[in-house]
Scaffold this motif. Structure first.
Motif, mmCIF file in Angstrom:
data_model
loop_
_atom_site.group_PDB
_atom_site.id
_atom_site.type_symbol
_atom_site.label_atom_id
_atom_site.label_comp_id
_atom_site.label_asym_id
_atom_site.label_seq_id
_atom_site.Cartn_x
_atom_site.Cartn_y
_atom_site.Cartn_z
ATOM 1 N N GLY A 75 0.819 -1.213 0.000
ATOM 2 C CA GLY A 75 0.000 0.000 0.000
ATOM 3 C C GLY A 75 0.847 1.255 0.000
ATOM 4 N N SER A 86 2.345 1.757 -3.400
ATOM 5 C CA SER A 86 1.312 2.172 -4.361
ATOM 6 C C SER A 86 0.990 3.651 -4.220
ATOM 7 C CB SER A 86 0.043 1.339 -4.155
ATOM 8 O OG SER A 86 0.281 -0.027 -4.406
ATOM 9 N N ILE A 87 0.920 4.130 -2.997
ATOM 10 C CA ILE A 87 0.626 5.551 -2.769
ATOM 11 C C ILE A 87 1.767 6.412 -3.285
ATOM 12 C CG2 ILE A 87 0.209 7.316 -1.029
ATOM 13 C CD1 ILE A 87 -2.126 5.387 -1.486
ATOM 14 N N ALA A 144 1.437 6.679 -6.947
ATOM 15 C CA ALA A 144 0.320 7.558 -7.304
ATOM 16 C C ALA A 144 0.716 9.028 -7.139
ATOM 17 C CB ALA A 144 -0.895 7.233 -6.437
ATOM 18 N N PRO A 193 -4.621 14.522 -4.744
ATOM 19 C CA PRO A 193 -4.502 13.105 -5.136
ATOM 20 C C PRO A 193 -5.844 12.385 -4.983
ATOM 21 C CG PRO A 193 -3.576 13.443 -2.950
ATOM 22 C CD PRO A 193 -4.000 14.798 -3.436
ATOM 23 N N PRO A 199 -8.092 8.483 -5.633
ATOM 24 C CA PRO A 199 -7.932 7.030 -5.808
ATOM 25 C C PRO A 199 -7.850 6.661 -7.283
ATOM 26 C CG PRO A 199 -9.688 7.521 -4.244
ATOM 27 C CD PRO A 199 -9.315 8.824 -4.885
ATOM 28 N N THR A 200 -7.120 5.594 -7.575
ATOM 29 C CA THR A 200 -7.013 5.086 -8.939
ATOM 30 C C THR A 200 -7.624 3.681 -8.978
ATOM 31 O OG1 THR A 200 -4.849 4.044 -8.572
ATOM 32 C CG2 THR A 200 -4.869 6.379 -9.201
ATOM 33 N N ASN A 210 -6.002 1.040 -8.724
ATOM 34 C CA ASN A 210 -5.257 0.232 -7.749
ATOM 35 C C ASN A 210 -5.984 0.271 -6.406
ATOM 36 O OD1 ASN A 210 -3.467 -0.834 -5.871
ATOM 37 N ND2 ASN A 210 -1.682 0.204 -6.703
ATOM 38 N N THR A 258 -4.872 2.377 -3.373
ATOM 39 C CA THR A 258 -5.024 3.828 -3.374
ATOM 40 C C THR A 258 -6.417 4.260 -2.925
ATOM 41 O OG1 THR A 258 -5.773 3.979 -5.685
ATOM 42 C CG2 THR A 258 -3.386 3.982 -5.289
ATOM 43 N N TRP A 259 -7.306 3.326 -2.699
ATOM 44 C CA TRP A 259 -8.671 3.690 -2.304
ATOM 45 C C TRP A 259 -8.715 4.318 -0.919
ATOM 46 C CZ3 TRP A 259 -11.502 -1.423 -4.172
ATOM 47 C CH2 TRP A 259 -11.419 -1.470 -5.566
ATOM 48 N N PHE A 264 -7.344 6.870 -0.246
ATOM 49 C CA PHE A 264 -7.480 8.307 -0.507
ATOM 50 C C PHE A 264 -8.919 8.791 -0.317
ATOM 51 C CE2 PHE A 264 -3.415 8.501 -3.098
ATOM 52 C CZ PHE A 264 -2.834 9.509 -2.329
ATOM 53 N N ASN A 300 -0.020 7.268 2.616
ATOM 54 C CA ASN A 300 1.339 6.725 2.699
ATOM 55 C C ASN A 300 1.791 6.650 4.152
ATOM 56 O OD1 ASN A 300 1.137 9.600 2.396
ATOM 57 N ND2 ASN A 300 3.363 9.727 2.218
#
Length: 311
Positions: free
Chosen positions: A210, A213-214, A217, A232, A234-235, A237, A240-241, A243, A250
């Protein structure tokens, strides 16, 4: 044709008010960064990243991208100079901070002579938790080194040299302290055995994935080379949710990784390191969170700084 009005810039010592430099015929569109370069030509020992220029000695330093004609000054601008001291690039800062703990921990894991009693030199622990802890600790700092080289984009180019000494003492000192106890011949494994270790390991792996990934992003937000702050989101991935709920996931994942490492090792020094790190990351997260709120009116209301719905 319109006539260009040039600026005059005088740079003073904030304590004595003595004039250090007078710049004539400065372009109105000149940035603070360009003024620093002009000042550097007069005083070669003060390179731009070592300089802080202020409108008032007690106020914050001006940003390099601020434009002279947009500042609340007349055609003769008075700026105050502060020497920030020797500077080090952020890449070198992080490489120094993270390479140290990686190698220091391994010294204790392999039980080099003079660390423990001589009869334990180059012996190994019989507990799987100790080996897993070494693997996890190494992966964590190897990941950080890789991110420093290939992922992170730094908004500020340098850091004062005195700060890197302090930071290295913090990271290297804690690495030695927790490694000493985890790899000690008298170390006892977690109370609930392999079940506790395995659950903690699963949580650690998730948090590391995680966190990475952040960082990717956040790096993608600046893929166009822009230094402007962006919100920023979420994408695709799933990592990233987070967010949706926090401004700095992070830090959430980083805290979760160290919390799981504490459970895995059941070691007091690790718990203390986790607590201190969480307090510092909370301070950073709050600062970034309120900056987002201040700069963006459309910033999502549901988000908290670091812990969903709580903090």
């Amino acid at each position: 044709m319109s006539r260009v009005t040039f600026f005059e810039v005088e740079i003073l010592d904030p304590k004595t008010k003595e004039q250090l430099c007078f710049l004539d015929k400065v372009e109105p569109h000149a940035t603070i960064g360009e003024i620093k370069c002009l000042f550097h030509k007069v005083y070669p020992q003060w390179y731009p990243s070592r300089q802080a220029l202020k409108l008032d000695p007690k106020r914050k330093a001006l940003k390099d991208d601020e434009i002279l004609q947009n500042l609340p000054v007349g055609t003769t601008a008075t700026l105050y100079f502060k020497d920030l001291g020797p500077q080090v690039g952020w890449t070198m800062v992080f490489l120094s901070e993270y390479a140290g703990p990686l190698f220091i921990y391994l010294l204790f894991y392999f039980r080099l002579p003079y660390i423990y009693h001589h009869k334990h030199a180059f012996t190994s622990s019989p507990y799987p938790a100790v080996t897993l802890a070494c693997v996890c600790h190494s992966i964590h700092y190897i990941k950080r080194l890789i991110e420093t080289i290939f992922v992170h984009r730094f908004s500020h180019g340098t850091m004062p040299l005195r700060n890197i000494v302090r930071n290295c003492l913090y990271y290297w000192g804690f690495a030695a302290w927790l490694a000493y106890y985890i790899n000690h011949p008298l170390y006892t494994p977690p109370y609930y055995g392999n079940k506790q270790v395995n659950y903690a390991l699963a949580m650690f792996v998730i948090c590391q994935a995680g966190n990475f990934s952040i960082h990717l992003a956040l790096n993608n937000l600046k893929s166009d080379g822009s230094k402007a702050r962006k919100i920023p989101y979420p994408t695709k991935n799933p990592f990233t949710w987070l967010f949706f709920f926090v401004s700095c996931p992070n830090y959430t994942y980083e805290a979760g990784a160290w919390f799981s490492f504490t459970i895995m090792t059941q070691c007091v020094p690790v718990g203390l390191f986790t607590l201190i790190g969480f307090i510092q990351m909370t301070i950073w997260a709050k600062g970034k969170h309120y900056t987002y709120i201040r700069e963006f009116k459309e910033y999502p209301d549901l988000r908290m700084p670091i812990i969903p719905f709580l903090l």
